[in-house]
Design a protein around this motif. Structure first.
Motif, PDB file in Angstrom:
ATOM      1  N   ASN A  13      -2.642 -24.578 -45.139  1.00  5.74           N
ATOM      2  CA  ASN A  13      -1.841 -25.394 -44.224  1.00  5.74           C
ATOM      3  C   ASN A  13      -1.959 -24.934 -42.771  1.00  5.74           C
ATOM      4  O   ASN A  13      -2.084 -25.773 -41.870  1.00  5.74           O
ATOM      5  CB  ASN A  13      -0.379 -25.426 -44.659  1.00  5.74           C
ATOM      6  N   ASN A  55      -8.032 -31.022 -39.740  1.00 13.52           N
ATOM      7  CA  ASN A  55      -7.469 -31.655 -40.926  1.00 13.52           C
ATOM      8  C   ASN A  55      -8.325 -32.835 -41.376  1.00 13.52           C
ATOM      9  O   ASN A  55      -8.970 -33.492 -40.558  1.00 13.52           O
ATOM     10  CB  ASN A  55      -6.046 -32.135 -40.624  1.00 13.52           C
ATOM     11  N   LYS A 108      -5.092 -26.415 -41.556  1.00 11.55           N
ATOM     12  CA  LYS A 108      -5.007 -27.875 -41.435  1.00 11.55           C
ATOM     13  C   LYS A 108      -4.222 -28.304 -40.197  1.00 11.55           C
ATOM     14  O   LYS A 108      -4.351 -29.441 -39.752  1.00 11.55           O
ATOM     15  CB  LYS A 108      -4.368 -28.465 -42.698  1.00 11.55           C
ATOM     16  N   LEU A 149      -0.770 -33.474 -39.492  1.00  8.15           N
ATOM     17  CA  LEU A 149      -0.943 -32.817 -40.783  1.00  8.15           C
ATOM     18  C   LEU A 149      -0.994 -33.844 -41.914  1.00  8.15           C
ATOM     19  O   LEU A 149      -1.687 -33.647 -42.924  1.00  8.15           O
ATOM     20  CB  LEU A 149       0.198 -31.825 -41.015  1.00  8.15           C
TER      21      LEU A 149
END
Length: 333
Positions: A77, A84, A80, A277
């Motif tokens: 994460n 992304n 990202k 995201l």
């Protein structure tokens, strides 16, 4: 060879601990320990080095490669947030279009900026560093009162506008501008953010072959970064009050002068969704004045709202920032 591998192992472990340190920004504020926030700036380089060293262990046929790969999963994460590749979102028949753009007071082409904004036909436009311009080509938009820095323009009715300042008296700039906007019979709170800038010149961060000069430049950079991080902490506190006290769904956008995985990112986005995201593709880099990946412009939404798309528009270079364009479905989940 064993000594070389030992050195590489120590380097890999050191890189891992630095990466983990950047994640502590979610818990430790800059006024307590600002160095974790400093690590967030170097996250792309640290992550790149970490991955390169994994490949070294793979090609060396060492089982520790799998251990480092497994540990590296915790950074999915965080990565990202910079780069992304989200899946396609279902089409929404009637989303609203939001544009956030630091226009640098139109110094790289005022007419070009105004023409660009008009051509977007956005429902809501949030600008930063606008220099108090009057937006003559957007007269059909409702707009907030000029404060010389932040402006919200909307095709819809605007009410309850309020400039948000920091509690820190050394920060003379507005931290953010909030306005409640009625769209299709429902109210939404928009917050236009501009956190205190680092005020770097290109020459300040351009290193050359002079070791002594480079050392002084690095010290000068750190001297600017640390106090700015602390100013941001006060600004974030006030912005959080505006978010938490809102009786309506919230959309927060603007120039945060802070990268992903920073204290500012974690604490402003708390309880909200990062539109990039969820719907962004490719690099999130929005500040292009330096030859380094820097994502400092964001769109955050209440979880009751659904982002449909998020685009960093690199087709124009009429500011040192690229415009950020997001489509949002206001149909509550």
């Amino acid at each position: 060879m064993k000594i070389f591998r030992l050195i590489i192992l120590i380097l890999h472990l050191g890189t891992l601990f630095l990466l983990l340190g950047s994640l502590l920004n979610a818990y430790i504020p800059p006024k307590i320990f600002p160095w974790f926030n400093l690590l967030s700036l170097g996250f792309p380089l640290l992550m790149s080095l970490y991955i390169i060293l994994i490949f070294f262990w793979i090609f060396s046929w060492k089982k520790r490669a799998f251990l480092f790969m497994f540990i590296g999963l915790i950074f999915i994460n965080p990565v990202k947030r910079w780069v992304n590749f989200s899946s396609e979102k279902k089409e929404n028949s009637n989303p609203i279009k939001i544009v956030s753009f630091n226009i640098k007071a139109g110094t790289m082409g005022k007419e070009e900026v105004l023409s660009y904004l008009k051509a977007q036909h956005a429902d809501v436009i949030l600008t930063q560093e606008d220099g108090g311009i009057s937006y003559p080509s957007l007269k059909d938009y409702n707009r907030t009162t000029s404060n010389g820095l932040l402006t919200i323009l909307s095709k819809h009715k605007i009410s309850n506008e309020k400039v948000i300042f920091s509690e820190d008296e050394s920060v003379w700039l507005p931290s953010a501008l909030q306005a409640d906007i009625e769209i299709k019979g429902k109210m939404y709170r928009f917050i236009d953010v501009y956190l205190y800038p680092f005020q770097f010149e290109k020459e300040m961060i351009k290193l050359d072959g002079n070791t002594d000069a480079n050392e002084q430049k690095v010290k000068g950079i750190v001297k600017k970064l640390i106090p700015t991080f602390k100013k941001h902490q006060d600004q974030v506190k006030q912005i959080r009050k505006a978010i938490d006290s809102s009786p309506y769904p919230v959309i927060v956008a603007g120039d945060f002068n802070s990268v992903p995985n920073s204290y500012e990112y974690y604490h402003v986005s708390e309880g909200l969704e990062d539109a990039f995201l969820l719907t962004g593709k490719g690099s999130g880099t929005s500040f292009h004045d330096y030859k380094f990946p820097i994502r400092i412009d964001y769109v955050f939404l209440s979880k009751s709202l659904t982002p449909i798309s998020y685009v960093v528009d690199r087709s124009v270079s009429i500011s040192d920032h690229y415009p950020v364009i997001s489509e949002v479905s206001l149909s509550e989940k």
